[in-house]
Design a protein around this motif. Structure first.
Motif, PDB file in Angstrom:
ATOM      1  N   ARG A  82      -4.979   3.395  10.660  1.00 60.60           N
ATOM      2  CA  ARG A  82      -4.991   1.960  10.916  1.00 60.60           C
ATOM      3  C   ARG A  82      -3.823   1.324  10.189  1.00 60.60           C
ATOM      4  O   ARG A  82      -3.369   1.831   9.177  1.00 60.60           O
ATOM      5  CB  ARG A  82      -6.315   1.360  10.444  1.00 60.60           C
ATOM      6  N   ASP A  83      -3.340   0.198  10.719  1.00 60.21           N
ATOM      7  CA  ASP A  83      -2.148  -0.384  10.098  1.00 60.21           C
ATOM      8  C   ASP A  83      -2.428  -0.904   8.684  1.00 60.21           C
ATOM      9  O   ASP A  83      -1.551  -0.896   7.848  1.00 60.21           O
ATOM     10  CB  ASP A  83      -1.542  -1.477  10.992  1.00 60.21           C
ATOM     11  N   LEU A  84      -3.700  -1.328   8.430  1.00 54.76           N
ATOM     12  CA  LEU A  84      -4.100  -1.774   7.098  1.00 54.76           C
ATOM     13  C   LEU A  84      -3.155  -2.823   6.521  1.00 54.76           C
ATOM     14  O   LEU A  84      -2.813  -2.798   5.341  1.00 54.76           O
ATOM     15  CB  LEU A  84      -4.205  -0.581   6.128  1.00 54.76           C
ATOM     16  N   LEU A  85      -2.713  -3.725   7.386  1.00 55.57           N
ATOM     17  CA  LEU A  85      -1.877  -4.819   6.896  1.00 55.57           C
ATOM     18  C   LEU A  85      -2.761  -5.823   6.164  1.00 55.57           C
ATOM     19  O   LEU A  85      -3.927  -5.988   6.506  1.00 55.57           O
ATOM     20  CB  LEU A  85      -1.178  -5.508   8.073  1.00 55.57           C
ATOM     21  N   LEU A  86      -2.190  -6.484   5.172  1.00 57.56           N
ATOM     22  CA  LEU A  86      -2.952  -7.473   4.422  1.00 57.56           C
ATOM     23  C   LEU A  86      -2.830  -8.828   5.118  1.00 57.56           C
ATOM     24  O   LEU A  86      -1.717  -9.336   5.295  1.00 57.56           O
ATOM     25  CB  LEU A  86      -2.438  -7.567   2.981  1.00 57.56           C
ATOM     26  N   PRO A  87      -3.956  -9.411   5.542  1.00 52.82           N
ATOM     27  CA  PRO A  87      -3.899 -10.624   6.366  1.00 52.82           C
ATOM     28  C   PRO A  87      -3.346 -11.843   5.643  1.00 52.82           C
ATOM     29  O   PRO A  87      -2.973 -12.808   6.287  1.00 52.82           O
ATOM     30  CB  PRO A  87      -5.364 -10.843   6.773  1.00 52.82           C
ATOM     31  N   TRP A  88      -3.305 -11.799   4.312  1.00 59.77           N
ATOM     32  CA  TRP A  88      -2.789 -12.959   3.582  1.00 59.77           C
ATOM     33  C   TRP A  88      -1.298 -12.835   3.304  1.00 59.77           C
ATOM     34  O   TRP A  88      -0.711 -13.673   2.644  1.00 59.77           O
ATOM     35  CB  TRP A  88      -3.562 -13.176   2.279  1.00 59.77           C
ATOM     36  N   ARG A  89      -0.683 -11.753   3.776  1.00 63.35           N
ATOM     37  CA  ARG A  89       0.756 -11.604   3.596  1.00 63.35           C
ATOM     38  C   ARG A  89       1.440 -11.665   4.954  1.00 63.35           C
ATOM     39  O   ARG A  89       0.941 -11.076   5.918  1.00 63.35           O
ATOM     40  CB  ARG A  89       1.067 -10.233   2.960  1.00 63.35           C
ATOM     41  N   LEU A  97       5.334  -4.731   0.231  1.00 66.92           N
ATOM     42  CA  LEU A  97       4.260  -4.365  -0.698  1.00 66.92           C
ATOM     43  C   LEU A  97       4.576  -3.128  -1.557  1.00 66.92           C
ATOM     44  O   LEU A  97       4.451  -3.189  -2.783  1.00 66.92           O
ATOM     45  CB  LEU A  97       2.952  -4.172   0.085  1.00 66.92           C
ATOM     46  N   PHE A 129       2.025 -13.968  10.475  1.00 70.64           N
ATOM     47  CA  PHE A 129       0.964 -13.218   9.800  1.00 70.64           C
ATOM     48  C   PHE A 129       0.410 -12.163  10.747  1.00 70.64           C
ATOM     49  O   PHE A 129       0.490 -12.328  11.965  1.00 70.64           O
ATOM     50  CB  PHE A 129      -0.123 -14.182   9.316  1.00 70.64           C
ATOM     51  N   GLN A 131      -2.354 -11.314  11.931  1.00 70.83           N
ATOM     52  CA  GLN A 131      -3.307 -11.676  12.984  1.00 70.83           C
ATOM     53  C   GLN A 131      -2.636 -12.386  14.157  1.00 70.83           C
ATOM     54  O   GLN A 131      -3.238 -12.561  15.208  1.00 70.83           O
ATOM     55  CB  GLN A 131      -4.501 -12.447  12.430  1.00 70.83           C
ATOM     56  N   ARG A 138       2.115  -4.867  15.062  1.00 71.20           N
ATOM     57  CA  ARG A 138       1.461  -4.577  13.780  1.00 71.20           C
ATOM     58  C   ARG A 138       1.808  -3.167  13.334  1.00 71.20           C
ATOM     59  O   ARG A 138       2.062  -2.906  12.158  1.00 71.20           O
ATOM     60  CB  ARG A 138      -0.057  -4.693  13.916  1.00 71.20           C
ATOM     61  N   ARG A 145       6.834  -0.836   6.596  1.00 71.95           N
ATOM     62  CA  ARG A 145       6.345  -0.757   5.215  1.00 71.95           C
ATOM     63  C   ARG A 145       6.520   0.661   4.693  1.00 71.95           C
ATOM     64  O   ARG A 145       6.936   0.873   3.553  1.00 71.95           O
ATOM     65  CB  ARG A 145       4.879  -1.166   5.198  1.00 71.95           C
TER      66      ARG A 145
END
Lengths: 256, 244
Positions: A82-89, A97, A129, A131, A138, A145
């Motif tokens: 899964r991409d596991l991106l942080l939604p607040w970044r 990161l 972002f 989302q 994504r 990353r």
């Protein structure tokens, strides 16, 4: 530079009474693109977790990176399914990161990321972002990353598994392009035989549990590769050979 | 602002309509116009009560929020401390706050701190529990990814666990805002001379019904202020909503 980037020998792993991985031996040359294919539960992800340093191999197995043993945590660039991106970044901050964690100078890495975003088709989306992005985008952020974490060995665990067929084949060609430009060593897990052949210098087929290396097939198809290759007779011949091996193992894991 | 004001105005209109239309005895429900006039006549007095109680509740609320989050982070970092201290937290919450009131006033005297301490007592626990739940809900693969980048425990905490727990922390803070107000008012019942709680008691004992309703409105204003502050902070910090 050593002749082998990564040398795995006699690596196994038990989880309690379950033997997840049998003795795995594998040598990978610098700059090589190796795809790893095998039935579900054959221990591919276990092997990856060990290469990322998140899991220790059982006694007797050795993993040498650049000819040296030692802790692998933080020495390979690992990209999970899964991409596991942080939604607040936003896009850029997500890609930054690993550099932040490493404590690299901010201005410098930011400039590098801004340049890299162009190659990853993310230009103009730096401030978006996760989302707000499509699945393919994504995945490109997650891949960027991984590239920002500058390690020669990259471990990609089914990065395109969740994408639709069209996006997926576009991403494959794009990844080859990126790989040619950045020259990293890549191990790439997939369930898709076409994908495995299309991308790789070598396809490694793993057996059903306990995972072992069943087949190590060099792919001599010329590069750069395009979509037409998928219907070429030499491609189909390799595919048939690999299909036989994979099917045999899938059946085994099915009946087990 | 308008969206918040409209329902309140509607409520006041209903109130007034009921009082006039049903000819309710002012002893049970005085007209809102009478209450408003009384508040206006003594605006300095009511404003003072508002500010005093707001300061008490806000201080206790801030301490509760900080201690709540900090203890959850500590518990995550040191599970042994969690096993020892969390049961004490839980037991502490089974004692009704009223039982503590007298002791707290004994310790702190009739001060701002005494009321804040009671507000704190009511607020820290929900924050601790929700922060812990938020941290527990973080995807283990996400933690593994950060570790693969070489992140230590501190970096995992700062860059992942704490921000990921923010939506739940704010859920707890919204709940705690009204608890903090209740704590401050209860605190004032132990001999305070200023504040909404003191006003409520005085109005009740003297059967000043208009003043009683005015005090209730002031209490609502304090609660609304706290709640609005939390909602604003939430909108700024959790713009991304729960997605992990």
């Amino acid at each position: 530079m050593t002749a082998t980037k990564l040398s795995i020998s006699g690596v196994g792993k038990n989880f309690g009474a379950v033997r997840a991985l049998d003795r795995v031996d594998l040598d990978i040359a610098p700059g090589e693109f190796v795809t790893l294919i095998g039935p579900s539960g054959c221990g591919k992800s276990t092997l990856f977790n060990m290469l990322a340093g998140l899991l220790e191999p059982d006694a007797g197995g050795t993993i040498l990176l650049d000819g040296k043993p030692g802790k692998l945590l933080g020495r390979t660039a690992f990209m999970p399914q899964r991409d596991l991106l942080l939604p607040w970044r936003n896009v850029l901050d997500n890609a930054l990161l690993p550099c932040e964690i490493e404590g690299l100078p901010r201005a410098e890495t930011r400039a590098r990321a801004e340049k890299m975003a162009v190659d990853f088709g993310l230009r103009g989306f730096e401030k978006h972002f996760p989302q707000q992005l499509s699945g393919g985008m994504r995945q490109r952020v997650a891949l960027m990353r991984t590239f920002m974490f500058e390690r020669d060995l990259m471990l990609l665990d089914e990065p395109f598994g969740a994408l639709d067929a069209l996006t997926r084949s576009m991403m494959q060609r794009w990844l080859l392009d990126i790989w040619a430009r950045y020259r990293r060593t890549i191990i790439f897990i997939t369930h898709d035989i076409d994908e495995a052949i299309f991308l790789a210098d070598r396809v490694v087929v793993m057996s059903a549990r306990p995972g072992r290396i069943k087949l190590d097939r060099r792919i001599e198809l010329p590069r750069p590769r395009d979509a037409h290759l998928l219907t070429a007779p030499e491609f189909t011949a390799i595919k048939r050979e690999l299909l036989d091996a994979v099917e045999e193992e899938s059946l085994k894991s099915f009946s087990a | 602002m308008l969206r918040a004001a409209l329902p309140i105005l509607l409520l006041f209109a209903l109130w007034e309509a009921a009082v006039v239309g049903l000819a309710i005895d002012p002893f049970y429900l005085p007209s809102i116009r009478v209450v408003a006039a009384a508040m206006q006549a003594q605006s300095g007095f009511y404003l003072d009560a508002y500010l005093v109680t707001l300061a008490e509740a806000a201080l206790g609320f801030a301490m509760g929020g900080l201690v709540g989050v900090a203890s959850a982070l500590l518990f995550t970092r040191l599970p042994m401390v969690k096993d020892m201290v969390l049961p004490i937290f839980i037991v502490s919450q089974t004692v009704p706050v009223i039982a503590f009131g007298a002791i707290v006033v004994l310790w702190f005297g009739n001060t701002l701190m005494a009321k804040a301490a009671i507000a704190f007592y009511l607020t820290f626990f929900p924050v601790t529990i929700n922060t812990l739940a938020g941290i527990a809900a973080v995807d283990a693969r996400q933690v593994a990814l950060l570790r693969s980048f070489g992140a230590g425990q501190g970096a995992v905490m700062r860059k992942l666990l704490l921000p990921a727990a923010l939506p739940r922390i704010f859920t707890a803070l919204r709940l705690s805002a009204s608890l903090a107000l209740a704590g401050a008012i209860v605190g004032e019942w132990f001999g305070a001379t200023r504040g909404v709680g003191a006003m409520l008691l005085a109005a009740m004992f003297n059967e000043q019904i208009v003043s009683l309703w005015a005090s209730i409105l002031v209490a609502a204003a304090v609660g609304g202020t706290l709640f609005a502050a939390v909602a604003l902070a939430e909108r700024a910090m959790v713009f991304w909503r729960e997605e992990l």
